[in-house]
Design an enzyme around this catalytic site. Structure first.
Site, PDB file in Angstrom:
ATOM      1  N   TYR A 130       0.741  -1.259   0.187  1.00 26.39           N
ATOM      2  CA  TYR A 130       0.042   0.179   0.036  1.00 26.39           C
ATOM      3  C   TYR A 130       1.026   1.152   0.017  1.00 26.39           C
ATOM      4  O   TYR A 130       2.077   1.225  -0.344  1.00 26.39           O
ATOM      5  CB  TYR A 130      -0.912  -0.068   1.050  1.00 26.39           C
ATOM      6  CG  TYR A 130      -2.067   0.965   1.156  1.00 26.39           C
ATOM      7  CD1 TYR A 130      -3.122   1.025   0.304  1.00 26.39           C
ATOM      8  CD2 TYR A 130      -2.246   1.412   2.462  1.00 26.39           C
ATOM      9  CE1 TYR A 130      -3.902   1.713   0.442  1.00 26.39           C
ATOM     10  CE2 TYR A 130      -3.216   2.425   2.702  1.00 26.39           C
ATOM     11  CZ  TYR A 130      -4.079   2.559   1.642  1.00 26.39           C
ATOM     12  OH  TYR A 130      -5.244   3.361   1.723  1.00 26.39           O
ATOM     13  N   ARG A 183      -5.953  10.741 -10.683  1.00 22.86           N
ATOM     14  CA  ARG A 183      -5.458  11.439  -9.572  1.00 22.86           C
ATOM     15  C   ARG A 183      -4.970  10.082  -8.471  1.00 22.86           C
ATOM     16  O   ARG A 183      -5.215   9.948  -7.690  1.00 22.86           O
ATOM     17  CB  ARG A 183      -6.623  12.172  -8.752  1.00 22.86           C
ATOM     18  CG  ARG A 183      -5.783  13.262  -7.790  1.00 22.86           C
ATOM     19  CD  ARG A 183      -5.327  12.481  -6.459  1.00 22.86           C
ATOM     20  NE  ARG A 183      -6.406  12.333  -5.350  1.00 22.86           N
ATOM     21  CZ  ARG A 183      -6.541  11.303  -4.765  1.00 22.86           C
ATOM     22  NH1 ARG A 183      -5.395  10.286  -4.746  1.00 22.86           N
ATOM     23  NH2 ARG A 183      -7.309  11.127  -3.834  1.00 22.86           N
ATOM     24  N   LYS A 201      -6.037  -1.619  -2.507  1.00 20.01           N
ATOM     25  CA  LYS A 201      -7.111  -1.573  -1.861  1.00 20.01           C
ATOM     26  C   LYS A 201      -7.793  -2.846  -1.496  1.00 20.01           C
ATOM     27  O   LYS A 201      -8.377  -2.951  -0.242  1.00 20.01           O
ATOM     28  CB  LYS A 201      -7.983  -0.430  -2.354  1.00 20.01           C
ATOM     29  CG  LYS A 201      -7.443   0.897  -2.492  1.00 20.01           C
ATOM     30  CD  LYS A 201      -7.432   2.058  -1.085  1.00 20.01           C
ATOM     31  CE  LYS A 201      -7.085   2.985  -1.285  1.00 20.01           C
ATOM     32  NZ  LYS A 201      -7.216   3.786  -0.214  1.00 20.01           N
ATOM     33  N   GLU A 273     -12.064   5.125  -6.615  1.00 17.21           N
ATOM     34  CA  GLU A 273     -10.755   5.582  -5.768  1.00 17.21           C
ATOM     35  C   GLU A 273      -9.840   6.387  -6.787  1.00 17.21           C
ATOM     36  O   GLU A 273      -9.963   5.988  -8.134  1.00 17.21           O
ATOM     37  CB  GLU A 273     -10.308   4.275  -5.434  1.00 17.21           C
ATOM     38  CG  GLU A 273      -8.888   4.209  -4.630  1.00 17.21           C
ATOM     39  CD  GLU A 273      -9.306   4.693  -3.182  1.00 17.21           C
ATOM     40  OE1 GLU A 273     -10.119   3.990  -2.518  1.00 17.21           O
ATOM     41  OE2 GLU A 273      -8.689   5.499  -2.675  1.00 17.21           O
ATOM     42  N   ASP A 274      -9.376   7.435  -6.208  1.00 14.95           N
ATOM     43  CA  ASP A 274      -8.381   8.169  -6.987  1.00 14.95           C
ATOM     44  C   ASP A 274      -8.723   8.701  -8.552  1.00 14.95           C
ATOM     45  O   ASP A 274      -7.933   8.657  -9.447  1.00 14.95           O
ATOM     46  CB  ASP A 274      -6.845   7.369  -7.074  1.00 14.95           C
ATOM     47  CG  ASP A 274      -6.365   7.157  -5.783  1.00 14.95           C
ATOM     48  OD1 ASP A 274      -6.984   7.509  -4.653  1.00 14.95           O
ATOM     49  OD2 ASP A 274      -5.183   6.904  -5.576  1.00 14.95           O
ATOM     50  N   ASP A 296     -13.775   6.705  -1.383  1.00 16.26           N
ATOM     51  CA  ASP A 296     -13.115   6.587  -0.300  1.00 16.26           C
ATOM     52  C   ASP A 296     -12.152   7.887  -0.117  1.00 16.26           C
ATOM     53  O   ASP A 296     -11.977   8.142   0.934  1.00 16.26           O
ATOM     54  CB  ASP A 296     -11.947   5.176  -0.732  1.00 16.26           C
ATOM     55  CG  ASP A 296     -10.975   5.006   0.346  1.00 16.26           C
ATOM     56  OD1 ASP A 296     -11.689   4.993   1.518  1.00 16.26           O
ATOM     57  OD2 ASP A 296      -9.731   4.667  -0.119  1.00 16.26           O
ATOM     58  N   ASP A 297     -11.809   8.414  -1.266  1.00 15.97           N
ATOM     59  CA  ASP A 297     -11.138  10.037  -1.126  1.00 15.97           C
ATOM     60  C   ASP A 297     -11.972  10.705  -0.307  1.00 15.97           C
ATOM     61  O   ASP A 297     -11.440  11.754   0.371  1.00 15.97           O
ATOM     62  CB  ASP A 297     -10.555  10.100  -2.244  1.00 15.97           C
ATOM     63  CG  ASP A 297      -9.923   9.033  -2.682  1.00 15.97           C
ATOM     64  OD1 ASP A 297      -8.750   8.788  -2.312  1.00 15.97           O
ATOM     65  OD2 ASP A 297      -9.994   8.691  -3.943  1.00 15.97           O
ATOM     66  N   ASN A 428      -0.200  11.532   0.049  1.00 19.08           N
ATOM     67  CA  ASN A 428       0.488  10.525  -0.038  1.00 19.08           C
ATOM     68  C   ASN A 428       1.218  10.641  -1.584  1.00 19.08           C
ATOM     69  O   ASN A 428       0.745  11.289  -2.271  1.00 19.08           O
ATOM     70  CB  ASN A 428      -0.388   9.260   0.001  1.00 19.08           C
ATOM     71  CG  ASN A 428      -1.129   9.045   1.354  1.00 19.08           C
ATOM     72  OD1 ASN A 428      -0.249   8.891   2.163  1.00 19.08           O
ATOM     73  ND2 ASN A 428      -2.364   8.753   1.391  1.00 19.08           N
ATOM     74  N   ASN A 472      -4.770   7.550   7.441  1.00 24.40           N
ATOM     75  CA  ASN A 472      -5.117   6.879   6.336  1.00 24.40           C
ATOM     76  C   ASN A 472      -6.594   6.129   6.305  1.00 24.40           C
ATOM     77  O   ASN A 472      -6.985   5.585   7.245  1.00 24.40           O
ATOM     78  CB  ASN A 472      -4.024   5.959   6.036  1.00 24.40           C
ATOM     79  CG  ASN A 472      -4.274   5.541   4.580  1.00 24.40           C
ATOM     80  OD1 ASN A 472      -5.026   4.864   3.969  1.00 24.40           O
ATOM     81  ND2 ASN A 472      -2.876   6.043   3.760  1.00 24.40           N
TER      82      ASN A 472
END
Ligand SMILES: NC(=O)C1=CN([C@@H]2O[C@H](COP(=O)(O)OP(=O)(O)OC[C@H]3O[C@@H](n4cnc5c(N)ncnc54)[C@H](OP(=O)(O)O)[C@@H]3O)[C@@H](O)[C@H]2O)C=CC1
Ligand SMILES: CC(=O)C(=O)O
Ligand SMILES: [Mg+2]
Length: 572
Positions: A130, A183, A201, A273-274, A296-297, A428, A472
């Site tokens: 991770y 991202r 994840k 995610e991202d 999640d973000d 991160n 996190n």
């Protein structure tokens, strides 16, 4: 409740449900019949099947029963010895990316051993599979690519997404983590190579939250990349074109969302995610009334930070409403956290959320978000445009706002230069952290409470050892997702996020506080996740969103029973 348990030791008989021929798995809540429609491998193919392979741990009897004799050297090892050997091997690699590759290699050959390592050595191996190492792995994903993991849905699959989903070998899926790679952590657009994130994840969903691997599906949507370096990289694995946007993007995403629902049903949890923020907020808003979606973000990060704040308040005293918050970064993480803080304050003091937003300030790349900028702001920033003269630069904003809590969500490293009682540098991977643990403790002469998105080692300042927290979302999403699955929740609700936050905060003890910790140690993460899952499920039942009825009496016990165990099964 219906059985959703996994067997915890390889001698147990099947506890209800429907078992597979190796007595390995019993049915889960959403899995009333065995998903096995294909014959099970034996002999050479059994050894090549990562889900069932045990390597040198196949017993003499299993070797006879499954045509393995001669295909393995004579020795029979225990899983514990295999684990010891793998850990020794991994520790010999000094380069983090080599450790990552060794772990992925293990996941691709012996899944249970991979999860045993990850569960038993969580603090040591989380930074490998991770953040921070997964960031470097995504940057170099094409060069290190060996076996394909997860499902790729590119523009080439437009009109055929349902067919593409059917190529995935599992018929039952409970969690999808999906990215479009725009991202990736604070590293920007990594296109198709963002696949490392859903894969990582979901490994955490299993290791930290106990959701069995067969129910987890990592997906990367490839609409191109604007990363010139990748477009010119001969080893790049994605579409070699600029990102599709607008109608083309929206149509692909819509086809994807509806195909997922058609193929896996209403209750598959889709974790975004991202994604870049210009898509993330819209996707969440667009699909939250028709699908079980979670970003999640935005949401997971909000819940983990709120947990850290609630727990820090037990050290600092006072309530959230007594504090002035300043965020560096007003994107998904920043505004997501700010929203949940304001919501929690409203729950506590009963005032309208607009009122409680006033003590929360955000700075973006153009400076402090203030009302005179409102016209040009993206929608998600507008609620934070308070009355104030324009200010550029973090230092000027700190001087004017005098925050007592400073939170970095900018994706840009080395930004903090000021002492504050509570500092969270969330960006991160480690290279993007707004400040280091050493800086936070030294600037504040040991007074600051510090937490970061990627791990920092404990730091000694004037004879006292401080243990930085890891703020996190990994603390939240595995337990949160397990709670959603257990309850059969049909939607995600903010109340469930608040419940997850409080469940996490409640697990910080006096002993942790003495070391300056505002999060419980990750070593206990499965217990923590079970508690989070129980509270999330309880909230889903309370809100009438749960579909698995009746509600189990003891939700913590149910959560623990649901959890996947990586211990080998007997194939006799
Ligand atoms: N610890 C955790 O669990 C999590 C950590 N993160 C990390 O947080 C970071 C941000 O993620 P996310 O919010 O999704 O990203 P976004 O792109 O949505 O937001 C980034 C924000 O930072 C602002 N920004 C960029 N550069 C600067 C600068 N030099 N000064 C001030 N503001 C700046 C941007 O400004 P503008 O809007 O003007 O462009 C934007 O508002 C990433 O590094 C990510 O890895 C994210 C989620 C979870
Ligand atoms: C942790 C996480 O989700 C991120 O940095 O994007
Ligand atoms: Mg993320």
């Amino acid at each position: 409740m219906k059985n959703c348990g996994d067997l915890v030791d390889n001698k147990s008989a099947i506890v209800g449900g429907v078992g597979d021929m190796y007595s390995e798995d019993s049915a889960t809540l959403d899995q009333p019949i065995t998903p096995w429609t294909i014959s099970v491998a034996s002999g050479y193919s059994l050894m090549r099947d990562p889900r069932y392979n045990k390597g040198l741990a196949f017993t003499e009897k299993e070797r006879d029963a499954h045509y393995l004799r001669g295909l393995l050297p004579p020795v029979v090892l225990s899983q514990e010895l295999q684990e010891k050997k793998m850990m020794n091997l991994i520790r010999q690699y000094e380069v983090p990316l080599h450790r990552y590759m060794a772990m992925i290699g293990l996941q691709e050959t012996n899944e249970r051993l991979f999860y045993k390592l990850l569960i038993d050595n969580v603090e040591e191996l989380l930074p490998v599979v991770y953040t921070p190492t997964v960031g470097e792995a995504c940057q170099k994903y094409g060069s290190i690519f060996r076996h394909s993991q997860g499902l790729y849905i590119s523009l080439k699959e437009k009109g055929k997404i349902l067919e593409t989903l059917k190529n995935w070998p599992e018929r039952t899926v409970q969690v999808i983590v999906v990215t479009d790679g725009e991202r990736i952590l604070g590293l920007g657009d990594l296109g198709c190579q963002g696949m490392g994130i859903p894969v990582g994840k979901l490994a955490l969903y299993t290791a930290l939250g106990g959701v069995r691997p067969s129910l987890c599906l990592p997906i990367t949507i490839d609409v191109g990349t604007n990363n010139e370096k990748l477009l010119n990289d001969e080893f790049y694995i994605g579409l070699r074109q600029k990102r599709a946007t607008g109608k083309e993007y929206d149509e692909l995403l819509q086809e994807f969302m509806y195909a997922v629902k058609q193929n896996y049903g209403e209750k598959v949890l889709i974790q975004f995610e991202d994604f870049a923020n210009h898509n993330a907020f819209e996707l969440l808003a667009r699909y939250s009334s028709s699908h079980l979606v979670f970003n999640d973000d935005i949401q997971g990060t909000a819940a983990v930070v709120l947990a850290g704040l609630l727990s820090a308040l037990r050290l600092l005293g006072g309530t959230l409403a007594d504090h002035t918050f300043l965020f560096l970064g007003a994107g998904e993480a920043g505004t997501g956290i700010a929203d949940l803080i304001a919501l929690e304050i409203s729950e506590q003091n009963g005032k309208p959320i607009e009122e409680n937003r006033k003590n929360i300030w955000l700075v973006d790349s153009k400076g402090l978000i203030v009302s005179s900028r409102k016209e040009s702001l993206q929608d998600f920033k507008k609620p934070w445009a308070h009355e104030h003269e324009p200010i550029t630069g973090l230092i000027n904003a700190v001087k004017a706002i005098k925050p007592t809590i400073l939170i970095g969500t900018s994706g840009v490293g080395k930004q903090f230069t000021k002492e504050t009682p509570l500092i969270m540098a969330l960006s991160n991977p480690t290279s993007q952290a707004e400040c280091t643990a050493e800086e936070a403790y030294t600037w504040s002469e040991g007074r600051a409470i510090f937490a970061s998105g990627s791990p920092f080692d404990p730091f000694e300042y004037e004879g006292k050892t401080f243990v930085p927290g890891q703020a996190n979302n990994a603390y939240i999403f595995p337990g949160f997702g397990l709670g959603v699955i257990m309850a059969g929740s049909i939607r995600v609700h903010n109340g469930m996020l608040l419940a997850a936050s409080k469940a996490l905060a409640s697990q910080v003890t006096e002993e942790h506080y003495e070391k300056g910790m505002i999060y419980p140690p990750l070593t206990n993460i499965r217990k923590i996740s079970a508690n989070i899952a129980a509270k999330v499920a309880a909230k889903a039942y309370e809100l009438g969103l749960a579909s698995h009825l009746p509600q189990p009496e003891d939700l913590v016990e149910s959560a623990e029973k649901c959890m996947y165990s990586p211990v080998y099964r007997s194939y006799l």
